[in-house]
Enzyme design. Structure first.
Site: not given
Length: 694
Positions: A25, A132-133, A271
């Site tokens: 990821g 996310d992000d 990750n």
């Protein structure tokens, strides 16, 4: 919650198996199909059971999530999913539509379903939606359709989950995926509460811990977020991720996650580093951690740490991983390995039949022969590239010795009796530098070139840095002229680090304040003593200095006063036994003051405060420390002593008022854990109140 079995399979009780494995990821070049297949073999061998496919730079995973895979891409994914299944690894396909999806548009939802239907036709049975992000501001159309960002995400996730037939494994990554992102806290996050209440119970939620890259993950923190989410989270662990800094690599063990977490989690996925081959240690030690409670681990008595996990020893796990990794370094059977000619009955090939092999004569250099890589070399490598929040023991020792040698050199001191000690320690430092050079040489000649190529930039960099330090120490000891390698008015390009990014960082005031090895070290001696009338001027000075530092664009004189301002400015006297000052070797550097009854101070500035507020929190505290106090421990001790004095006066609770711009003190009170945001009538817009019961 079932604990992981050694084969990664379901428990005998029939509960869902503990998710354990790897998430791809990170930001950067995705791993190759060959590397992923190699990963599946390792996971099967080590007892891990899951692979989450989420490479940020697979453009059809994130930026062009609506586009279907081409026939060629589909063939690759089908082969990858099949390879995972052959090695008993659950393949989870993740998609990240959050950059530009319109949640309220049925066509967007249909596009998402169509994409996942295609991947399902490849043989995939497990899926994940990642948010996310991404930006948290919704477009106007979504604002009309949904009451919050969380409601929008939950609606589309539930719809996709049901469309896919509610698969057994379906993961959701929230936008607020760690405690640091939650406003104002995990327990009071309206976003997380909505996710916990509205997301269908069969959907699991990813969580990185207290931070994006969490130093430690405690049982208490997981219990807190589990209560809000109404389910045990799956940890997306970034402890070995390095995509945020191209100069760092992490080869230390999985640690600072107690095995008591295992029954309280749905799973753990690491990750790791962007580079595939150096992740051997990260994944191997995670597998050891996951098996710790089932195989009966034991305390590492050599560590001498009373808080060491009784079921898992990071150091033993590291040695096990490095021992196995050494075999791969020396193997010629791995992809990219350099073939070495073993001894055989065949005649060696001669390039020049007229000459025999070269033999050096007397006084000439001996032939260079590469020695084989050793376990000690890999231990040193790991300690030089350990973990985000700590260096390994050898690296720490080298930094400490260099600091001592620099500050106690014969040229810098007139104490000749210390010269012998300096020379001895300088030689020891030189020996450690030489060990790094020899490790580099042996590593460079290991047969498996694939691993070496992933490591090469990092080991070249550390060899160069160590070489500069080594030359500097020799110069301090008067051994010849200053080395040309050392920084001067006209340095070589390879004599300094960082490029343009480094130039920017060195111009910022915060540069260097987060180094893992700090100078001066954070071992300053602080004195906490009772406040006396003579301290009034110094307290006022600190108060004014911190006011000026926090003014920003809006002068404080134009902002509404806080109740505590009069206390710090000396206009209101603190209550008896409720005032402390902090001193270091330079002088006063902080204070903590309190009023057991804050009503008169509120009335003095004509602040209207509800009676219920003063019933629960009748007392007021204020504290400030100068930026040179980098260790939070003295401040914690001061606030603890202050609250103890307030409690002894019979008070039920205490509160503080903080300006929103004072992120330092907001962070301090939040991390204390006992202070929580409180809503009170009449509170000015830029002021936050936090209170604690006593």
């Amino acid at each position: 919650m079932s604990k992981p079995g050694t084969d990664g399979g379901p428990s005998q009780s029939g509960a869902r198996r503990f998710i354990s494995g790897v998430v791809e990821g990170f930001y950067g070049r995705p791993w190759t199909m060959e590397q992923r297949t190699d990963l599946f073999k390792r996971e099967q061998k080590w007892g891990l059971n899951t692979y989450l496919y989420a490479p940020k730079d697979d453009y059809k995973h994130r930026m062009y999530w609506r586009d279907l895979y081409s026939a060629e891409e589909a063939e690759q994914l089908i082969a990858l999913i099949s390879a995972a299944q052959q090695h008993d690894v659950e393949f989870i396909y993740a998609i990240s539509p959050g950059l530009d999806v319109t949640f309220s548009n049925p066509k967007e939802v249909a596009a998402l379903k169509r994409k996942l239907d295609q991947v399902r036709s490849f043989g995939c049975r497990s899926f994940s939606l990642l948010f996310d992000d991404i930006e948290t501001e919704m477009c106007p159309a979504d604002k009309q359709a949904f009451s919050s960002f969380a409601h929008a995400q939950v609606a589309i996730t539930n719809a996709v989950y049901q469309h896919l037939g509610e698969p057994e494994t379906f993961l959701f990554c929230p936008t607020d995926y760690c405690a640091a992102f939650c406003t104002p806290s995990v327990s009071q996050s309206s976003y997380l509460h909505t996710v916990g209440e509205k997301l269908l119970p069969g959907i699991d939620i990813l969580w990185t811990g207290p931070k994006v890259v969490s130093h430690k993950i405690s049982v208490e923190s997981i219990e807190e977020v589990s209560s809000v989410l109404k389910r045990a989270p799956v940890i997306w662990d970034n402890i070995h991720a390095n995509d945020y800094d191209p100069q760092r690599l992490f080869l230390g063990p999985f640690k600072d996650r107690p095995t008591e977490l295992i029954p309280k989690l749905r799973g753990v996925l690491t990750n790791p580093n962007c580079e595939f081959y150096p992740n051997f240690v990260a994944i191997h030690t995670l597998a050891t951690w996951c098996k710790a409670t089932t195989e009966g681990g034991q305390r590492d008595v050599e560590m001498g740490d009373e808080e060491q996990d009784p079921c898992y020893s990071p150091q033993r796990a590291l040695i096990m991983a490095l021992t196995d990794w050494l075999q791969e370094f020396m193997s010629t059977d791995q992809p990219g390995a350099r073939l070495r000619k073993e001894a055989s009955d065949e005649e060696p090939m001669q390039t020049d039949m007229g000459e025999s092999a070269y033999v050096p004569g007397p006084g000439e250099n001996r032939l260079y022969t590469a020695e084989p890589l050793t376990l000690d070399d890999l231990k040193l490598l790991s300690e030089l590239f350990y973990l985000p929040y700590e260096y390994g023991p050898t690296a720490r020792t080298m930094l400490q010795e260099l600091d001592w040698l620099r500050n106690h050199s014969p040229a810098a001191t007139e104490q000749t009796d210390k010269t012998a000690e300096w020379c001895s320690r300088a030689q020891q430092f030189d020996d450690m530098c030489e060990a790094v050079v020899q490790m580099f040489n042996r590593l460079s000649n290991a047969p498996n070139r694939s691993i070496l190529y992933d490591l090469y930039n990092y080991i070249c960099d550390i060899k160069s840095g160590v070489g500069l330090a080594r030359a500097y120490v020799k110069t301090l000891g008067g051994q010849g002229q200053p080395s040309a390698q050392l920084m001067n008015n006209d340095p070589e390009p390879w004599g300094f680090r960082g490029g343009l990014s480094g130039e920017f960082q060195r111009m910022l005031p915060c540069h260097g304040n987060r180094d893992l090895f700090r100078h001066p070290p954070t071992t300053a001696v602080y004195c906490i003593r009772p406040y006396c009338p003579d301290d009034k001027m110094e307290v006022q000075r600190i108060f004014r200095e911190m006011q000026r530092a926090g003014e920003g664009k809006v002068p404080l004189m134009t902002q509404p006063p806080r109740i505590c301002d009069g206390l710090s400015a000396g206009e209101v006297s603190p209550s008896p036994h409720c005032a402390l000052v902090l001193e270091d070797d330079t002088g006063m550097c902080g204070y903590a003051l309190a009023l057991t009854d804050a009503k008169p101070a509120a009335a003095k500035i004509q602040r209207a405060v509800g009676d219920s507020m003063f019933e629960d929190f009748p007392s007021l505290v204020t504290m400030q420390v100068l930026p040179r106090v980098t260790d939070p421990s003295p401040a914690k001790r001061m606030i603890g002593q202050l609250l103890s004095s307030i409690r002894s006066s019979g008070s039920r609770g205490a509160f503080c008022e903080l300006r929103q711009s004072d992120r330092r003190m907001l962070d301090f009170y939040t991390k204390l854990g006992s202070f929580k945001p409180i809503n009170t009538a009449g509170l000015p817009q830029d002021i936050i109140a936090m209170g604690t019961g006593l």
